[in-house]
Design a protein around this motif. Structure first.
Motif, PDB file in Angstrom:
ATOM      1  N   ALA A   1     -63.800  10.044 -29.109  1.00  0.00           N
ATOM      2  CA  ALA A   1     -63.645   9.784 -27.672  1.00  0.00           C
ATOM      3  C   ALA A   1     -64.514   8.611 -27.227  1.00  0.00           C
ATOM      4  O   ALA A   1     -64.099   7.816 -26.359  1.00  0.00           O
ATOM      5  N   ILE A   2     -65.716   8.505 -27.798  1.00  0.00           N
ATOM      6  CA  ILE A   2     -66.597   7.400 -27.405  1.00  0.00           C
ATOM      7  C   ILE A   2     -66.035   6.069 -27.899  1.00  0.00           C
ATOM      8  O   ILE A   2     -66.064   5.055 -27.177  1.00  0.00           O
ATOM      9  N   LEU A   3     -65.545   6.053 -29.115  1.00  0.00           N
ATOM     10  CA  LEU A   3     -64.998   4.820 -29.701  1.00  0.00           C
ATOM     11  C   LEU A   3     -63.496   4.705 -29.484  1.00  0.00           C
ATOM     12  O   LEU A   3     -62.767   4.210 -30.343  1.00  0.00           O
ATOM     13  N   ASN A   4     -63.041   5.152 -28.341  1.00  0.00           N
ATOM     14  CA  ASN A   4     -61.600   5.143 -28.066  1.00  0.00           C
ATOM     15  C   ASN A   4     -61.050   3.730 -28.018  1.00  0.00           C
ATOM     16  O   ASN A   4     -59.937   3.456 -28.461  1.00  0.00           O
ATOM     17  N   GLY A   5     -61.810   2.795 -27.495  1.00  0.00           N
ATOM     18  CA  GLY A   5     -61.318   1.429 -27.394  1.00  0.00           C
ATOM     19  C   GLY A   5     -61.346   0.678 -28.702  1.00  0.00           C
ATOM     20  O   GLY A   5     -60.665  -0.350 -28.838  1.00  0.00           O
ATOM     21  N   TYR A   6     -62.150   1.136 -29.660  1.00  0.00           N
ATOM     22  CA  TYR A   6     -62.278   0.425 -30.931  1.00  0.00           C
ATOM     23  C   TYR A   6     -61.386   1.016 -32.030  1.00  0.00           C
ATOM     24  O   TYR A   6     -61.253   0.413 -33.086  1.00  0.00           O
ATOM     25  N   ILE A   7     -60.825   2.185 -31.795  1.00  0.00           N
ATOM     26  CA  ILE A   7     -59.982   2.836 -32.786  1.00  0.00           C
ATOM     27  C   ILE A   7     -58.537   2.744 -32.334  1.00  0.00           C
ATOM     28  O   ILE A   7     -58.229   2.831 -31.131  1.00  0.00           O
ATOM     29  N   ASP A   8     -57.666   2.584 -33.266  1.00  0.00           N
ATOM     30  CA  ASP A   8     -56.247   2.506 -32.955  1.00  0.00           C
ATOM     31  C   ASP A   8     -55.784   3.797 -32.277  1.00  0.00           C
ATOM     32  O   ASP A   8     -56.196   4.897 -32.675  1.00  0.00           O
ATOM     33  N   PRO A   9     -54.960   3.717 -31.227  1.00  0.00           N
ATOM     34  CA  PRO A   9     -54.503   4.938 -30.535  1.00  0.00           C
ATOM     35  C   PRO A   9     -53.779   5.910 -31.455  1.00  0.00           C
ATOM     36  O   PRO A   9     -53.897   7.129 -31.328  1.00  0.00           O
ATOM     37  N   GLY A  10     -52.986   5.400 -32.396  1.00  0.00           N
ATOM     38  CA  GLY A  10     -52.300   6.292 -33.323  1.00  0.00           C
ATOM     39  C   GLY A  10     -53.278   7.051 -34.205  1.00  0.00           C
ATOM     40  O   GLY A  10     -53.095   8.247 -34.477  1.00  0.00           O
ATOM     41  N   THR A  11     -54.338   6.376 -34.647  1.00  0.00           N
ATOM     42  CA  THR A  11     -55.367   7.040 -35.465  1.00  0.00           C
ATOM     43  C   THR A  11     -56.105   8.086 -34.651  1.00  0.00           C
ATOM     44  O   THR A  11     -56.421   9.175 -35.152  1.00  0.00           O
ATOM     45  N   SER A  12     -56.396   7.769 -33.397  1.00  0.00           N
ATOM     46  CA  SER A  12     -57.101   8.727 -32.539  1.00  0.00           C
ATOM     47  C   SER A  12     -56.268   9.978 -32.314  1.00  0.00           C
ATOM     48  O   SER A  12     -56.780  11.100 -32.387  1.00  0.00           O
ATOM     49  N   SER A  13     -54.980   9.788 -32.050  1.00  0.00           N
ATOM     50  CA  SER A  13     -54.121  10.957 -31.844  1.00  0.00           C
ATOM     51  C   SER A  13     -54.010  11.794 -33.114  1.00  0.00           C
ATOM     52  O   SER A  13     -53.977  13.028 -33.063  1.00  0.00           O
ATOM     53  N   LEU A  14     -53.970  11.116 -34.261  1.00  0.00           N
ATOM     54  CA  LEU A  14     -53.901  11.853 -35.526  1.00  0.00           C
ATOM     55  C   LEU A  14     -55.178  12.659 -35.761  1.00  0.00           C
ATOM     56  O   LEU A  14     -55.132  13.805 -36.233  1.00  0.00           O
ATOM     57  N   ILE A  15     -56.323  12.082 -35.413  1.00  0.00           N
ATOM     58  CA  ILE A  15     -57.601  12.790 -35.569  1.00  0.00           C
ATOM     59  C   ILE A  15     -57.648  14.018 -34.661  1.00  0.00           C
ATOM     60  O   ILE A  15     -58.046  15.109 -35.083  1.00  0.00           O
ATOM     61  N   PHE A  16     -57.217  13.863 -33.423  1.00  0.00           N
ATOM     62  CA  PHE A  16     -57.254  14.989 -32.489  1.00  0.00           C
ATOM     63  C   PHE A  16     -56.271  16.088 -32.900  1.00  0.00           C
ATOM     64  O   PHE A  16     -56.547  17.273 -32.716  1.00  0.00           O
ATOM     65  N   GLU A  17     -55.133  15.705 -33.437  1.00  0.00           N
ATOM     66  CA  GLU A  17     -54.192  16.728 -33.909  1.00  0.00           C
ATOM     67  C   GLU A  17     -54.772  17.511 -35.081  1.00  0.00           C
ATOM     68  O   GLU A  17     -54.627  18.740 -35.164  1.00  0.00           O
ATOM     69  N   GLY A  18     -55.432  16.793 -35.993  1.00  0.00           N
ATOM     70  CA  GLY A  18     -56.069  17.488 -37.108  1.00  0.00           C
ATOM     71  C   GLY A  18     -57.196  18.399 -36.653  1.00  0.00           C
ATOM     72  O   GLY A  18     -57.355  19.519 -37.156  1.00  0.00           O
ATOM     73  N   LEU A  19     -57.983  17.953 -35.677  1.00  0.00           N
ATOM     74  CA  LEU A  19     -59.059  18.787 -35.155  1.00  0.00           C
ATOM     75  C   LEU A  19     -58.508  20.008 -34.415  1.00  0.00           C
ATOM     76  O   LEU A  19     -59.077  21.102 -34.492  1.00  0.00           O
ATOM     77  N   PHE A  20     -57.424  19.823 -33.709  1.00  0.00           N
ATOM     78  CA  PHE A  20     -56.807  20.946 -32.995  1.00  0.00           C
ATOM     79  C   PHE A  20     -56.314  22.004 -33.992  1.00  0.00           C
ATOM     80  O   PHE A  20     -56.504  23.208 -33.793  1.00  0.00           O
ATOM     81  N   PHE A  21     -55.686  21.541 -35.081  1.00  0.00           N
ATOM     82  CA  PHE A  21     -55.210  22.476 -36.101  1.00  0.00           C
ATOM     83  C   PHE A  21     -56.391  23.183 -36.770  1.00  0.00           C
ATOM     84  O   PHE A  21     -56.342  24.398 -37.031  1.00  0.00           O
ATOM     85  N   THR A  22     -57.452  22.444 -37.069  1.00  0.00           N
ATOM     86  CA  THR A  22     -58.636  23.053 -37.698  1.00  0.00           C
ATOM     87  C   THR A  22     -59.278  24.076 -36.778  1.00  0.00           C
ATOM     88  O   THR A  22     -59.778  25.111 -37.237  1.00  0.00           O
TER      89      THR A  22
END
Length: 238
Positions: free
Chosen positions: A120-141
């Motif tokens: 969330a802090i590095l939202n502007g430096y990370i690709d939006p698709g990568t961020s969404s993929l990370i959050f989906e994986g965290l939600f599943f975990t």
């Protein structure tokens, strides 16, 4: 020569079928004996008396939002929930040390929260698709961890015959994980304190008995009486 007696045996041919149709394995079925039927406990497998009836579901000693009732567990669950979870597992399973579940909780729960915060802090430096993929994986975990911690809560409920409060154990941990950890710790702490012996019986050991050796000689009067008793016997010829 007289006529041959008629035989009582019937010669079987291929046209003769079996008298009764027997299903394979029908004769090897176990026999149920009512006298040997014993009710056993589902948890430990010990035999139960016939008059035994399973206890009804009891209510929890404290509510799900009663974290302030125990300040120590509240602070531990707030700042170090992995430690509190490890202690709860160790109290349920004495053969399991608290370090293993503590490390697993720290990797998946605390590590997932740290990864979500950094993303969330590095939202502007990370690709939006990568961020969404990370959050989906965290939600599943998170949901997988909720299922695991919910099984621990379910084991506690079976042990003390507790009801689902306020809902299914897995849903409780998925939605109110920290409050559930504190409630479980308070429940086990209260149950263990109730089962402790309120009165202790003090047993005094018997006094030590010592054998003192007699340094003096035997009493002459006693020894003489003993000798006269044995020497006063007379032998008679048969």
């Amino acid at each position: 020569m007289g006529e041959r007696a008629q035989s009582h045996y019937v010669k079987l041919t291929k046209d003769h079928g079996p008298v009764e149709d027997i299903t394979p394995g029908e004769l090897n079925q176990p026999i149920e004996v009512p006298q040997l039927a014993v009710h056993k406990c589902i948890e430990c497998g010990q035999p139960l008396p016939e008059s035994y009836s399973p206890p009804a579901d009891e209510a929890w000693m404290t509510g799900i939002f009663g974290c302030a009732e125990d300040g120590e567990s509240c602070l531990t669950g707030l700042f170090c929930p992995c430690v509190l979870f490890g202690r709860n597992v160790e109290s349920l399973h004495e053969e399991t040390p608290w370090t293993a579940p503590c490390v697993c909780h720290a990797i998946f729960i605390e590590g997932g929260i740290a990864l979500a915060t950094a993303t969330a802090i590095l939202n502007g430096y990370i690709d939006p698709g990568t961020s969404s993929l990370i959050f989906e994986g965290l939600f599943f975990t998170w949901w997988m961890c909720g299922i695991y911690t919910g099984q621990v809560r379910e084991t506690l409920q079976k042990k003390y015959h507790l009801s689902n409060s306020p809902c299914d154990p897995c849903c409780v941990h998925c939605c109110m994980h920290w409050c559930a950890l504190c409630q479980e710790h308070r429940e086990m702490k209260g149950r263990l304190s109730d089962n402790a012996f309120s009165e202790t019986t003090i047993v005094n050991a018997p006094p030590i008995q010592e054998m003192e050796p007699s340094h003096g000689k035997e009493n002459p009067e006693t020894s003489s009486d003993y000798s006269n008793e044995h020497t006063g016997l007379e032998l008679q010829a048969v």
